[in-house]
Design a protein around this motif. Structure first.
Motif, PDB file in Angstrom:
ATOM      1  N   VAL A  66       0.835  -1.200   0.000  1.00 39.41           N
ATOM      2  CA  VAL A  66       0.000   0.000   0.000  1.00 39.41           C
ATOM      3  C   VAL A  66       0.873   1.255   0.000  1.00 39.41           C
ATOM      4  CG1 VAL A  66      -1.680   1.333   1.327  1.00 39.41           C
ATOM      5  CG2 VAL A  66      -1.952  -1.148   1.106  1.00 39.41           C
ATOM      6  N   ALA A  67       1.902   1.280   0.848  1.00 38.56           N
ATOM      7  CA  ALA A  67       2.797   2.430   0.933  1.00 38.56           C
ATOM      8  C   ALA A  67       3.528   2.660  -0.383  1.00 38.56           C
ATOM      9  CB  ALA A  67       3.802   2.224   2.069  1.00 38.56           C
ATOM     10  N   LEU A  68       4.044   1.590  -0.965  1.00 43.69           N
ATOM     11  CA  LEU A  68       4.767   1.727  -2.234  1.00 43.69           C
ATOM     12  C   LEU A  68       3.841   2.196  -3.356  1.00 43.69           C
ATOM     13  CD1 LEU A  68       7.030  -1.455  -2.056  1.00 43.69           C
ATOM     14  CD2 LEU A  68       7.723   0.928  -1.728  1.00 43.69           C
ATOM     15  N   GLY A  69       2.595   1.729  -3.347  1.00 48.43           N
ATOM     16  CA  GLY A  69       1.633   2.174  -4.347  1.00 48.43           C
ATOM     17  C   GLY A  69       1.316   3.652  -4.204  1.00 48.43           C
ATOM     18  N   LEU A  70       1.192   4.134  -2.969  1.00 42.57           N
ATOM     19  CA  LEU A  70       0.954   5.558  -2.744  1.00 42.57           C
ATOM     20  C   LEU A  70       2.086   6.394  -3.331  1.00 42.57           C
ATOM     21  CD1 LEU A  70      -0.340   5.485   0.953  1.00 42.57           C
ATOM     22  CD2 LEU A  70      -1.638   6.280  -1.036  1.00 42.57           C
ATOM     23  N   ILE A  71       3.320   5.977  -3.075  1.00 42.83           N
ATOM     24  CA  ILE A  71       4.485   6.735  -3.548  1.00 42.83           C
ATOM     25  C   ILE A  71       4.602   6.664  -5.073  1.00 42.83           C
ATOM     26  CG2 ILE A  71       7.005   6.846  -3.481  1.00 42.83           C
ATOM     27  CD1 ILE A  71       6.776   5.673  -0.596  1.00 42.83           C
ATOM     28  N   ALA A  72       4.437   5.464  -5.634  1.00 43.27           N
ATOM     29  CA  ALA A  72       4.650   5.276  -7.074  1.00 43.27           C
ATOM     30  C   ALA A  72       3.634   6.066  -7.898  1.00 43.27           C
ATOM     31  CB  ALA A  72       4.578   3.792  -7.423  1.00 43.27           C
ATOM     32  N   LEU A  73       2.356   5.993  -7.536  1.00 41.53           N
ATOM     33  CA  LEU A  73       1.377   6.721  -8.341  1.00 41.53           C
ATOM     34  C   LEU A  73       1.497   8.222  -8.113  1.00 41.53           C
ATOM     35  CD1 LEU A  73      -0.837   6.208 -10.423  1.00 41.53           C
ATOM     36  CD2 LEU A  73      -2.487   6.545  -8.609  1.00 41.53           C
ATOM     37  N   GLY A  74       1.952   8.623  -6.933  1.00 43.17           N
ATOM     38  CA  GLY A  74       2.214  10.040  -6.715  1.00 43.17           C
ATOM     39  C   GLY A  74       3.260  10.551  -7.682  1.00 43.17           C
ATOM     40  N   ALA A  75       4.307   9.754  -7.911  1.00 44.73           N
ATOM     41  CA  ALA A  75       5.354  10.141  -8.859  1.00 44.73           C
ATOM     42  C   ALA A  75       4.807  10.195 -10.282  1.00 44.73           C
ATOM     43  CB  ALA A  75       6.519   9.158  -8.774  1.00 44.73           C
ATOM     44  N   LEU A  76       3.972   9.220 -10.654  1.00 44.20           N
ATOM     45  CA  LEU A  76       3.386   9.207 -11.998  1.00 44.20           C
ATOM     46  C   LEU A  76       2.504  10.428 -12.225  1.00 44.20           C
ATOM     47  CD1 LEU A  76       2.695   7.838 -14.704  1.00 44.20           C
ATOM     48  CD2 LEU A  76       0.918   6.542 -13.501  1.00 44.20           C
ATOM     49  N   LEU A 110      -6.795  -1.390  -8.975  1.00 42.69           N
ATOM     50  CA  LEU A 110      -6.663  -2.722  -8.388  1.00 42.69           C
ATOM     51  C   LEU A 110      -5.311  -2.923  -7.730  1.00 42.69           C
ATOM     52  CD1 LEU A 110      -8.284  -4.621 -11.388  1.00 42.69           C
ATOM     53  CD2 LEU A 110      -9.364  -4.089  -9.207  1.00 42.69           C
ATOM     54  N   VAL A 111      -4.374  -2.003  -7.957  1.00 40.15           N
ATOM     55  CA  VAL A 111      -3.051  -2.097  -7.345  1.00 40.15           C
ATOM     56  C   VAL A 111      -3.111  -1.466  -5.961  1.00 40.15           C
ATOM     57  CG1 VAL A 111      -0.630  -1.412  -7.523  1.00 40.15           C
ATOM     58  CG2 VAL A 111      -1.921  -2.014  -9.585  1.00 40.15           C
ATOM     59  N   PRO A 112      -2.658  -2.147  -4.917  1.00 42.04           N
ATOM     60  CA  PRO A 112      -2.720  -1.571  -3.566  1.00 42.04           C
ATOM     61  C   PRO A 112      -2.028  -0.217  -3.507  1.00 42.04           C
ATOM     62  CG  PRO A 112      -2.104  -3.891  -3.468  1.00 42.04           C
ATOM     63  CD  PRO A 112      -2.099  -3.507  -4.924  1.00 42.04           C
ATOM     64  N   GLY A 113      -2.727   0.775  -2.948  1.00 44.11           N
ATOM     65  CA  GLY A 113      -2.158   2.100  -2.806  1.00 44.11           C
ATOM     66  C   GLY A 113      -2.273   2.983  -4.031  1.00 44.11           C
ATOM     67  N   ALA A 114      -2.653   2.414  -5.166  1.00 44.46           N
ATOM     68  CA  ALA A 114      -2.854   3.221  -6.368  1.00 44.46           C
ATOM     69  C   ALA A 114      -4.246   3.848  -6.301  1.00 44.46           C
ATOM     70  CB  ALA A 114      -2.667   2.372  -7.615  1.00 44.46           C
ATOM     71  N   SER A 115      -4.744   4.340  -7.416  1.00 47.17           N
ATOM     72  CA  SER A 115      -6.014   5.061  -7.386  1.00 47.17           C
ATOM     73  C   SER A 115      -6.640   5.067  -8.761  1.00 47.17           C
ATOM     74  CB  SER A 115      -5.765   6.504  -6.923  1.00 47.17           C
ATOM     75  OG  SER A 115      -6.857   7.337  -7.197  1.00 47.17           O
ATOM     76  N   ARG A 116      -7.946   4.759  -8.814  1.00 47.69           N
ATOM     77  CA  ARG A 116      -8.648   4.825 -10.097  1.00 47.69           C
ATOM     78  C   ARG A 116      -8.667   6.270 -10.604  1.00 47.69           C
ATOM     79  NH1 ARG A 116     -12.765   2.718  -8.515  1.00 47.69           N
ATOM     80  NH2 ARG A 116     -12.678   0.638  -9.418  1.00 47.69           N
ATOM     81  N   THR A 117      -8.994   7.200  -9.709  1.00 47.77           N
ATOM     82  CA  THR A 117      -9.007   8.607 -10.101  1.00 47.77           C
ATOM     83  C   THR A 117      -7.618   9.072 -10.508  1.00 47.77           C
ATOM     84  OG1 THR A 117     -10.841   9.050  -8.576  1.00 47.77           O
ATOM     85  CG2 THR A 117      -9.586  10.947  -9.361  1.00 47.77           C
ATOM     86  N   GLY A 118      -6.611   8.710  -9.711  1.00 51.81           N
ATOM     87  CA  GLY A 118      -5.248   9.134 -10.014  1.00 51.81           C
ATOM     88  C   GLY A 118      -4.738   8.574 -11.322  1.00 51.81           C
ATOM     89  N   GLY A 119      -4.976   7.284 -11.568  1.00 51.42           N
ATOM     90  CA  GLY A 119      -4.540   6.678 -12.820  1.00 51.42           C
ATOM     91  C   GLY A 119      -5.239   7.285 -14.019  1.00 51.42           C
ATOM     92  N   ALA A 161       2.488  10.400   2.885  1.00 52.47           N
ATOM     93  CA  ALA A 161       1.744   9.329   3.545  1.00 52.47           C
ATOM     94  C   ALA A 161       2.414   7.981   3.325  1.00 52.47           C
ATOM     95  CB  ALA A 161       0.307   9.296   3.020  1.00 52.47           C
ATOM     96  N   GLY A 162       2.922   7.752   2.119  1.00 52.41           N
ATOM     97  CA  GLY A 162       3.594   6.483   1.835  1.00 52.41           C
ATOM     98  C   GLY A 162       4.853   6.302   2.661  1.00 52.41           C
ATOM     99  N   PHE A 163       5.688   7.337   2.743  1.00 54.94           N
ATOM    100  CA  PHE A 163       6.925   7.217   3.526  1.00 54.94           C
ATOM    101  C   PHE A 163       6.635   7.146   5.023  1.00 54.94           C
ATOM    102  CE2 PHE A 163       9.092   8.850  -0.358  1.00 54.94           C
ATOM    103  CZ  PHE A 163      10.040   7.837  -0.463  1.00 54.94           C
ATOM    104  N   LEU A 164       5.624   7.891   5.496  1.00 54.04           N
ATOM    105  CA  LEU A 164       5.255   7.802   6.909  1.00 54.04           C
ATOM    106  C   LEU A 164       4.762   6.401   7.250  1.00 54.04           C
ATOM    107  CD1 LEU A 164       4.732   9.053   9.683  1.00 54.04           C
ATOM    108  CD2 LEU A 164       2.500   9.850   8.817  1.00 54.04           C
ATOM    109  N   LEU A 165       3.986   5.827   6.355  1.00 43.99           N
ATOM    110  CA  LEU A 165       3.493   4.471   6.583  1.00 43.99           C
ATOM    111  C   LEU A 165       4.652   3.475   6.639  1.00 43.99           C
ATOM    112  CD1 LEU A 165       1.116   2.557   6.892  1.00 43.99           C
ATOM    113  CD2 LEU A 165       0.842   2.563   4.401  1.00 43.99           C
ATOM    114  N   LEU A 166       5.628   3.615   5.736  1.00 45.54           N
ATOM    115  CA  LEU A 166       6.802   2.735   5.773  1.00 45.54           C
ATOM    116  C   LEU A 166       7.569   2.907   7.082  1.00 45.54           C
ATOM    117  CD1 LEU A 166       8.202   3.079   2.113  1.00 45.54           C
ATOM    118  CD2 LEU A 166       7.100   1.069   3.138  1.00 45.54           C
ATOM    119  N   ALA A 167       7.669   4.145   7.566  1.00 44.17           N
ATOM    120  CA  ALA A 167       8.384   4.393   8.824  1.00 44.17           C
ATOM    121  C   ALA A 167       7.652   3.749  10.001  1.00 44.17           C
ATOM    122  CB  ALA A 167       8.513   5.901   9.059  1.00 44.17           C
TER     123      ALA A 167
END
Length: 279
Positions: free
Chosen positions: A119-129, A162-171, A262-268
């Motif tokens: 979930v954390a990695l998905g938040l970070i990755a789609l944020g970058a995209l 369908l990817v954890p942490g990603a987003s239909r709206t964001g994609g 949020a992604g990095f805080l969750l990883l921490a």
């Protein structure tokens, strides 16, 4: 699940469903932070349908005009020149990828949603995209100007939900921006394109949950799901109305920063052992 939990999950879903931040990630994170059991498939499907009702109400005139024009175009080919009919056909074509890929991807990726590291990695990755799309996109195309290629690409981007942490709206937003849509048009088109996908996903989720509980649900569970759906719909409408005003004068930068933080805080928190990795 008691009524407090149901209302809280409904509010979280309504707040995050239409923003490019991932509603499924926030539901998973909320359950972990509060120490509550993660909502089941039937409950989540009901809440998802409740939230989507906000789109149906907010865009009711657009959807009604599009449905009428699309229906006329089935009978009279000349009517396909109507922009509303073209938009309807575009949404029909764009819904094919999620209809074909959705069920197998859902089954393959569902276990990863319980792992907060994904979930954390998905938040970070789609944020970058989304950051890349928002930075490079300078489009001014209107929502009434979709091409078939756009519909397919944005429809494929919807499967990121369908990817954890990603987003239909964001994609959908990222793909629409890269296709040349302006920010407001990108949001509008991605939300309209998501309607068949969300309604279909919700119905699919309810059907799966019903088959898994052939003995039926307790009245309290049904009441809790209805409560969550109503809260999600009401909160979702307020957030959607605000978001449509907000993007007229702002970029998506704040949401990108939020997702990444949020992604990095969750990883921490996971590294510190403050949260369980899995449900």
């Amino acid at each position: 699940m008691n009524w407090l939990h149901a209302a809280a999950f409904g509010a979280v879903h309504g707040i995050t469903e239409f923003l490019p931040v991932s509603s499924s990630a926030h539901l998973r994170i909320a359950s972990a932070l509060m120490g509550w059991p993660a909502p089941g498939g039937g409950f989540t499907a009901a809440t998802q349908l409740g939230a989507e009702s906000a789109v149906l109400v907010y865009f009711r005139r657009d959807i009604g005009a599009m449905a009428r024009a699309w229906g006329r175009s089935l009978i009279r080919p000349a009517a396909r020149a109507d922009p509303a009919a073209r938009l309807g056909w575009s949404i029909a074509v764009g819904s094919v990828p999620i209809a074909v890929l959705g069920p197998p991807l859902h089954d393959a990726l569902a276990p990863a949603l319980h792992d907060l590291r994904f979930v954390a990695l998905g938040l970070i990755a789609l944020g970058a995209l989304l950051a890349v799309a928002d930075h490079w996109a300078r489009g001014e195309r209107a929502v009434a100007e979709p091409r078939w290629r756009d519909a397919v690409l944005i429809g494929l981007a919807q499967t990121l939900a369908l990817v954890p942490g990603a987003s239909r709206t964001g994609g959908g937003l990222a793909a629409a921006l890269l296709a040349g849509f302006g920010r407001v048009a990108a949001v509008r088109y991605s939300l309209l394109l998501a309607v068949p996908a969300v309604l279909g996903s919700g119905a699919y989720g309810l059907a799966r949950a019903a088959s898994a509980h052939s003995g039926g649900y307790a009245p309290g569970a049904v009441a809790a799901a209805l409560c969550a759906a109503l809260v999600a719909g009401a909160v979702g409408y307020a957030v959607l109305a605000w978001f449509m005003r907000f993007i007229r004068g702002h970029t998506f930068g704040g949401f990108m920063v939020y997702r990444t933080a949020a992604g990095f805080l969750l990883l921490a928190l996971l590294a510190a052992g403050s949260l369980p990795v899995t449900a």
